[in-house]
Design a protein around this motif. Structure first.
Motif, mmCIF file in Angstrom:
data_model
loop_
_atom_site.group_PDB
_atom_site.id
_atom_site.type_symbol
_atom_site.label_atom_id
_atom_site.label_comp_id
_atom_site.label_asym_id
_atom_site.label_seq_id
_atom_site.Cartn_x
_atom_site.Cartn_y
_atom_site.Cartn_z
ATOM 1 N N GLU A 74 45.963 35.642 59.753
ATOM 2 C CA GLU A 74 46.933 37.028 58.693
ATOM 3 C C GLU A 74 46.206 36.340 57.538
ATOM 4 O O GLU A 74 46.192 35.612 57.111
ATOM 5 C CB GLU A 74 47.784 37.369 58.673
ATOM 6 C CG GLU A 74 48.469 37.217 60.551
ATOM 7 C CD GLU A 74 50.127 37.942 61.000
ATOM 8 O OE1 GLU A 74 50.704 37.807 59.528
ATOM 9 O OE2 GLU A 74 50.848 37.147 61.654
ATOM 10 N N SER A 75 46.399 38.467 56.715
ATOM 11 C CA SER A 75 45.999 37.813 55.744
ATOM 12 C C SER A 75 47.146 36.453 54.850
ATOM 13 O O SER A 75 48.423 37.152 54.117
ATOM 14 C CB SER A 75 46.150 39.478 54.127
ATOM 15 O OG SER A 75 45.886 38.907 53.411
ATOM 16 N N GLY A 76 47.011 36.400 53.721
ATOM 17 C CA GLY A 76 47.203 34.803 53.038
ATOM 18 C C GLY A 76 48.494 34.086 54.006
ATOM 19 O O GLY A 76 48.899 32.846 53.143
ATOM 20 N N LYS A 77 47.667 33.854 55.148
ATOM 21 C CA LYS A 77 47.998 32.187 56.089
ATOM 22 C C LYS A 77 46.466 31.704 55.980
ATOM 23 O O LYS A 77 45.714 32.269 56.503
ATOM 24 C CB LYS A 77 48.758 33.202 57.268
ATOM 25 C CG LYS A 77 49.774 33.458 57.152
ATOM 26 C CD LYS A 77 50.681 33.503 58.625
ATOM 27 C CE LYS A 77 52.153 34.110 57.922
ATOM 28 N NZ LYS A 77 52.741 34.417 59.295
ATOM 29 N N ARG A 78 46.910 30.316 55.910
ATOM 30 C CA ARG A 78 45.663 29.216 56.179
ATOM 31 C C ARG A 78 45.540 29.221 58.249
ATOM 32 O O ARG A 78 44.189 28.925 58.061
ATOM 33 C CB ARG A 78 45.503 28.354 55.957
ATOM 34 C CG ARG A 78 46.123 28.379 54.125
ATOM 35 C CD ARG A 78 46.328 27.248 53.469
ATOM 36 N NE ARG A 78 44.604 27.196 53.270
ATOM 37 C CZ ARG A 78 44.608 25.668 52.624
ATOM 38 N NH1 ARG A 78 45.696 24.412 52.259
ATOM 39 N NH2 ARG A 78 43.584 25.206 53.032
ATOM 40 N N TYR A 79 45.970 29.244 59.070
ATOM 41 C CA TYR A 79 46.348 29.037 60.528
ATOM 42 C C TYR A 79 46.963 30.417 60.698
ATOM 43 O O TYR A 79 47.550 30.817 60.594
ATOM 44 C CB TYR A 79 47.104 27.453 60.529
ATOM 45 C CG TYR A 79 46.462 26.214 59.492
ATOM 46 C CD1 TYR A 79 45.429 25.968 59.930
ATOM 47 C CD2 TYR A 79 47.177 26.399 58.085
ATOM 48 C CE1 TYR A 79 44.719 25.351 58.909
ATOM 49 C CE2 TYR A 79 46.916 25.265 57.482
ATOM 50 C CZ TYR A 79 45.409 23.841 57.817
ATOM 51 O OH TYR A 79 44.817 23.583 56.721
ATOM 52 N N VAL A 103 39.205 24.773 62.164
ATOM 53 C CA VAL A 103 39.408 24.683 60.792
ATOM 54 C C VAL A 103 38.200 24.443 59.882
ATOM 55 O O VAL A 103 37.230 23.454 59.404
ATOM 56 C CB VAL A 103 40.656 23.486 61.150
ATOM 57 C CG1 VAL A 103 40.790 22.842 59.485
ATOM 58 C CG2 VAL A 103 41.607 23.248 62.188
ATOM 59 N N ASN A 104 37.914 25.535 59.070
ATOM 60 C CA ASN A 104 38.052 25.476 58.071
ATOM 61 C C ASN A 104 37.997 24.848 56.885
ATOM 62 O O ASN A 104 39.287 25.939 56.573
ATOM 63 C CB ASN A 104 37.102 27.065 57.451
ATOM 64 C CG ASN A 104 36.144 27.150 59.060
ATOM 65 O OD1 ASN A 104 35.635 26.796 59.728
ATOM 66 N ND2 ASN A 104 36.020 29.027 59.306
ATOM 67 N N GLY A 105 37.071 24.557 55.886
ATOM 68 C CA GLY A 105 37.805 24.230 54.496
ATOM 69 C C GLY A 105 36.537 23.735 53.891
ATOM 70 O O GLY A 105 35.189 24.214 54.101
ATOM 71 N N GLN A 106 36.300 23.596 52.580
ATOM 72 C CA GLN A 106 35.020 23.492 51.584
ATOM 73 C C GLN A 106 35.442 21.720 51.369
ATOM 74 O O GLN A 106 36.417 21.637 51.075
ATOM 75 C CB GLN A 106 35.484 24.370 50.050
ATOM 76 C CG GLN A 106 35.219 25.950 50.716
ATOM 77 C CD GLN A 106 33.606 25.781 50.757
ATOM 78 O OE1 GLN A 106 32.942 26.469 51.849
ATOM 79 N NE2 GLN A 106 32.872 25.757 49.811
#
Length: 190
Positions: A74-79, A103-106
């Motif tokens: 959901e918008s505003g959540k990371r997981y 799980v995505n990240g930079q």
């Protein structure tokens, strides 16, 4: 002022075109035919080319990146908090053959192959955590590797790097590509 009908307008236009063709040179007629032909080809070919390129990009994303359906938090959540429940629900839908969580990240990677500070390779890339067994059923990355080997289910300290990250010479097995891959845990391939 007298108005003319549509049919009369066409008759006049065709008469003028006919007279121009009879009185004009053959080179002018050839040029007109060539321009009309090129215009029609442009209209048909260019739109087909663009549609085909667009479809090709979509197909490559389905095959190598996302597959057919993407569910994001959901918008505003990371997981997605209850992803296993969601995964079970999605798996029960007719036509679904496999599901997998990511799980995505930079991350920024920096590497100096000669350890002299002169040839530093650096870049910011998206990093995706996967379950290799699930991912093998979802995308075609495992069959698209240029060098090295695909991850196994018990790998915890290895990654697969893409061609952009390995450098423009990926696939040529240069020393720096092998060294960069080993540094990042890729098993010695580019």
């Amino acid at each position: 002022m007298r108005t003319t009908s549509f049919l009369a307008s066409w008759k006049i236009a065709l008469f003028i075109a006919y007279r121009t063709i009879l009185r004009g040179s053959k080179a002018t007629l050839g040029l007109i035919i060539a321009m009309i032909t090129l215009s029609l080809i442009n209209l048909l070919f260019f739109s087909s080319l663009m549609a085909g390129m667009g479809q090709s990009v979509v197909d490559q994303f389905k095959k190598n990146v996302y597959s057919n359906v993407i569910i994001r938090p959901e918008s505003g959540k990371r997981y997605i908090s209850a992803y296993s429940t969601l995964e079970n629900v999605v798996s029960q839908v007719d036509g679904v053959t496999a599901t997998g969580a990511r799980v995505n990240g930079q991350a920024t990677f920096r590497y100096d192959p000669l350890k002299n500070g002169q040839n530093v390779v650096e870049g910011s890339f998206q990093v995706t955590g996967i379950d290799p067994a699930q991912e093998e059923q979802i995308t075609g990355v495992h069959s698209s590797m240029i060098a090295g080997s695909y991850l196994s289910s018990d790998d915890r300290d290895s990654i697969i790097i893409g061609k952009d990250m390995a450098g423009s010479t990926a696939g040529t097995s240069t020393q720096s590509n092998r060294a960069l891959s080993m540094l990042l845990g890729g098993g010695g391939g580019g």
